[in-house]
Design a protein around this motif. Structure first.
Motif, PDB file in Angstrom:
ATOM      1  N   LEU A  71       0.840  -1.186   0.000  1.00  0.00           N
ATOM      2  CA  LEU A  71       0.000   0.000   0.000  1.00  0.00           C
ATOM      3  C   LEU A  71       0.881   1.244   0.000  1.00  0.00           C
ATOM      4  CD1 LEU A  71      -2.703  -1.018   2.650  1.00  0.00           C
ATOM      5  CD2 LEU A  71      -2.986  -0.928   0.168  1.00  0.00           C
ATOM      6  N   PRO A  72       0.439   2.305  -0.664  1.00  0.00           N
ATOM      7  CA  PRO A  72       1.232   3.539  -0.643  1.00  0.00           C
ATOM      8  C   PRO A  72       1.065   4.272   0.683  1.00  0.00           C
ATOM      9  CG  PRO A  72      -0.813   3.875  -1.863  1.00  0.00           C
ATOM     10  CD  PRO A  72      -0.777   2.419  -1.487  1.00  0.00           C
ATOM     11  N   HIS A  73       2.140   4.883   1.160  1.00  0.00           N
ATOM     12  CA  HIS A  73       2.109   5.646   2.407  1.00  0.00           C
ATOM     13  C   HIS A  73       2.635   7.046   2.171  1.00  0.00           C
ATOM     14  CE1 HIS A  73       2.024   1.474   3.920  1.00  0.00           C
ATOM     15  NE2 HIS A  73       1.357   1.980   4.946  1.00  0.00           N
ATOM     16  N   THR A  74       2.179   7.967   3.010  1.00  0.00           N
ATOM     17  CA  THR A  74       2.702   9.323   2.954  1.00  0.00           C
ATOM     18  C   THR A  74       4.092   9.341   3.588  1.00  0.00           C
ATOM     19  OG1 THR A  74       1.861   9.993   5.122  1.00  0.00           O
ATOM     20  CG2 THR A  74       0.345  10.200   3.261  1.00  0.00           C
ATOM     21  N   ALA A  75       4.712  10.499   3.556  1.00  0.00           N
ATOM     22  CA  ALA A  75       6.058  10.634   4.127  1.00  0.00           C
ATOM     23  C   ALA A  75       6.067  10.460   5.639  1.00  0.00           C
ATOM     24  CB  ALA A  75       6.633  12.001   3.762  1.00  0.00           C
ATOM     25  N   THR A  76       4.892  10.521   6.280  1.00  0.00           N
ATOM     26  CA  THR A  76       4.827  10.331   7.728  1.00  0.00           C
ATOM     27  C   THR A  76       4.249   8.973   8.103  1.00  0.00           C
ATOM     28  OG1 THR A  76       2.698  11.507   7.746  1.00  0.00           O
ATOM     29  CG2 THR A  76       4.668  12.788   8.245  1.00  0.00           C
TER      30      THR A  76
ATOM     31  N   GLN B 113      -1.794   6.444   2.084  1.00  0.00           N
ATOM     32  CA  GLN B 113      -1.978   7.498   1.089  1.00  0.00           C
ATOM     33  C   GLN B 113      -3.244   7.197   0.282  1.00  0.00           C
ATOM     34  OE1 GLN B 113       1.437   8.085  -1.372  1.00  0.00           O
ATOM     35  NE2 GLN B 113       1.107  10.279  -1.498  1.00  0.00           N
ATOM     36  N   LYS B 114      -4.376   7.531   0.870  1.00  0.00           N
ATOM     37  CA  LYS B 114      -5.649   7.156   0.266  1.00  0.00           C
ATOM     38  C   LYS B 114      -5.948   7.947  -1.003  1.00  0.00           C
ATOM     39  CE  LYS B 114      -7.807   5.219   4.343  1.00  0.00           C
ATOM     40  NZ  LYS B 114      -8.978   5.201   5.240  1.00  0.00           N
ATOM     41  N   LEU B 115      -5.396   9.142  -1.108  1.00  0.00           N
ATOM     42  CA  LEU B 115      -5.588   9.917  -2.327  1.00  0.00           C
ATOM     43  C   LEU B 115      -5.031   9.152  -3.528  1.00  0.00           C
ATOM     44  CD1 LEU B 115      -6.444  12.521  -3.750  1.00  0.00           C
ATOM     45  CD2 LEU B 115      -4.205  13.483  -3.185  1.00  0.00           C
ATOM     46  N   LYS B 116      -3.840   8.571  -3.356  1.00  0.00           N
ATOM     47  CA  LYS B 116      -3.236   7.797  -4.444  1.00  0.00           C
ATOM     48  C   LYS B 116      -4.051   6.536  -4.729  1.00  0.00           C
ATOM     49  CE  LYS B 116       1.212   6.076  -6.085  1.00  0.00           C
ATOM     50  NZ  LYS B 116       2.671   6.021  -5.816  1.00  0.00           N
ATOM     51  N   LEU B 117      -4.532   5.888  -3.654  1.00  0.00           N
ATOM     52  CA  LEU B 117      -5.364   4.688  -3.853  1.00  0.00           C
ATOM     53  C   LEU B 117      -6.635   5.029  -4.620  1.00  0.00           C
ATOM     54  CD1 LEU B 117      -5.147   2.723  -0.482  1.00  0.00           C
ATOM     55  CD2 LEU B 117      -4.314   1.982  -2.718  1.00  0.00           C
ATOM     56  N   ARG B 118      -7.237   6.159  -4.280  1.00  0.00           N
ATOM     57  CA  ARG B 118      -8.465   6.548  -4.990  1.00  0.00           C
ATOM     58  C   ARG B 118      -8.190   6.806  -6.471  1.00  0.00           C
ATOM     59  NH1 ARG B 118      -9.895   9.038   0.120  1.00  0.00           N
ATOM     60  NH2 ARG B 118      -8.812  10.953  -0.417  1.00  0.00           N
TER      61      ARG B 118
END
Length: 557
Positions: free
Chosen positions: A521-526, A530-535
């Motif tokens: 799954l993609p994650h933000t820098a923190t 990263q749900k924006l990318k998943l969407r």
């Protein structure tokens, strides 16, 4: 009008430098242990830390830095970075911690927006600095947090590079911390910029010291001089949740892990330094738990850990507490709050309740700590009841909550309250439960579904390592939940088996309409999902219920 009777107490400003001065004077021999970028373990004391922090302050003033100017850092958790926390702020400059996990373009925007004069960096980030230097023309110089022997690692940087150890060694440390206006700026942290450009939260000396007091309270982090503290949360992530300030306030031993945050490295350092307290995000603890399980070992000194940054899955909380005897303190906060807001800790009456009732409370984000007030409001702005059922937009206020963003004239406050962007409930015990980010909540048939609740159930399945729930378009219900899952290594589970796992755990119409399995799954820098990318990835995904057959939504069968 009657003139108020004023108290007759000393007016001593709350300065960040007072924290390290206190630790050096009253806990001077307490250790600070760092795993260095150079690969070895470095040890010294609070007394030596203050001395070198003063030398850094002298060096920066010699370079022409004046009060109010910003000094950036691109560094891991280590003793030199800790010295910057106090050496930069101690004479009135602003310590600006920068998240190196952001994209170079974002980092360049942040450095330029902050107008950093110098940037201190660990040599592991030399390739990044080489990219940044041409994009940041106002930076006068880049300071490598190393000695002359390791400066060769920075050869690729086409800009002036100074050696930290050389700068510090040139000064004598015979320097008294000046008394500063406690409302003057001390630290600058930027949001992760998930929507639009990152925005800066500019903390004051007063807010930072008050936050350190709050963080140290028994029902918060509860730090004391008897603790050995290892902050896994990076010092570039909202000041490591205030631990670099709270630890010297309490006189606690500090253990700084450097760049190696894998389960094996963390466990070995924890055991070697007899760590009693730690703090970090769920993704880090997932790796630590996996290592401990695979090795068939246990924690021998770790007593408690704060888990925040994103919701702690109930399965993780139970694993720490039931399997390893480590108390989990579930926490919530944000950059705009310095960051701590709430922590889950039971009072005497709650600790007498049945074990399951205790777990139900501890899975929430907890009560507001002293210094933070909170409320939930409906669409009309009216405050909603604390009944654990009504949910609305979460607003907060307090002495370490921002009034406005750095370089932004317009305040985001609504009637004196900061709107967090979270959707939440508050129960009669005063426990906050974040049900979603306002942009992540799933609106199905006019009703709301909490993506966090859906994710927590998924990761409780023995075959699921990580899960994210996002909204997918639906012709009848507007939105329906899609579950995106990473399986545990060596485990198998099917779509239908996972959906069946929800039976009896949530309302039937909350059960996701589909499951997609992915490798990661993609994650933000923190470290947040990263749900924006998943969407974006799944914006054209067609749900089975959208094709007819199953109804889904409020009328799900």
């Amino acid at each position: 009008m009657t003139t108020p009777l004023l108290g007759q107490m000393m007016d001593v400003p709350l300065n960040v430098s007072s924290l390290i001065a206190h630790a050096a004077r009253y806990h001077g021999t307490t250790g600070i242990v760092s795993r260095r970028i150079e690969g070895d373990i470095h040890r010294y004391t609070y007394r030596e830390c203050e001395q070198r922090s003063k030398q850094l302050a002298q060096a920066l003033m010699r370079l022409g830095i004046t009060a109010g100017e910003r000094i950036g850092t691109l560094a891991w958790n280590g003793y030199r970075h800790l010295e910057a926390y106090f050496g930069v702020t101690g004479f009135g400059a602003v310590c600006h911690t920068i998240n190196p996990r952001l994209f170079p373009e974002q980092i360049a925007f942040i450095v330029n927006d902050a107008d950093d004069r110098y940037v201190l960096f660990d040599t592991t980030f030399a390739p990044l600095v080489a990219q940044l230097a041409p994009l940041c023309p106002n930076v006068r110089g880049w300071v490598a947090l190393t000695d002359e022997a390791h400066l060769a690692d920075c050869a690729s940087i086409a800009a002036p590079v100074l050696c930290y150890e050389t700068l510090v060694a040139a000064e004598d440390g015979a320097f008294d911390w000046p008394v500063l206006d406690e409302r003057s700026a001390s630290n600058l942290c930027y949001t992760s910029g998930t929507t639009g450009h990152p925005k800066g939260a500019l903390y004051s000396h007063r807010s930072s010291v008050l936050h350190a007091f709050g963080a140290s309270l028994p029902d918060a982090m509860g730090l004391s001089s008897r603790d050995s503290v290892l902050p896994v949360v990076p010092m570039f992530h909202v000041n490591a949740w205030g631990i670099p300030h709270a630890a010297p306030l309490s006189g606690a031993k500090l253990v700084l892990p450097g760049k190696d945050l894998d389960g094996k490295s963390l466990f070995e350092l924890m055991e070697a330094e007899r760590v009693t307290f730690s703090a970090g995000v769920p993704t880090v603890w997932m790796g630590l738990l996996n290592h401990v399980r695979q090795q068939g070992t246990r924690f021998h000194s770790l007593e408690r850990t704060v888990i925040g940054g994103s919701a702690c899955p109930p399965a993780m909380l139970r694993a720490f507490e039931d399997d390893y005897g480590v108390r989990v303190i579930h926490a919530w906060g944000m950059t705009e709050m310095s960051p701590l807001g709430t922590l889950a800790s039971l009072n005497w009456e709650q600790s007498q309740r049945p074990r399951e009732a205790q777990h139900a409370l501890l899975q929430k984000q907890g009560r507001a700590m002293f210094g933070v007030d909170m409320k939930i409001v409906g669409p009309d702005g009216a405050e909603l009841p604390w009944d654990g059922v009504a949910f609305g937009d979460l607003h907060v206020r307090g002495p370490w909550v921002i009034d406005r963003y750095f370089r932004h004239d317009e305040s985001p406050l609504v009637n004196g309250w900061f709107p967090t962007g979270d959707v939440a409930t508050i129960d009669p015990d005063g426990f906050l439960n974040i049900t979603d980010r306002s942009k992540d909540v799933i609106k199905s048939g006019g009703e709301w579904i909490s993506s966090i609740d859906i994710e927590n159930i998924a990761v409780a399945h023995p075959a699921v390592a990580e899960a994210a729930c996002i909204a997918c378009a639906h012709p009848r219900w507007t939105e329906r939940p899609l579950l995106v899952v990473v399986k545990r290594a060596g485990k198998t589970v099917t779509r239908d088996e996972l959906l069946a796992f929800y039976e009896g755990k949530v309302a039937k119409w909350w059960i996701p309409d589909d499951v997609v399995f992915v490798d990661e799954l993609p994650h933000t820098a923190t470290g947040k999902l990263q749900k924006l990318k998943l969407r974006e990835v799944f914006r054209n995904h067609v749900l089975p219920t959208a094709l007819g057959g199953e109804c889904g939504g409020l009328g799900g069968s």
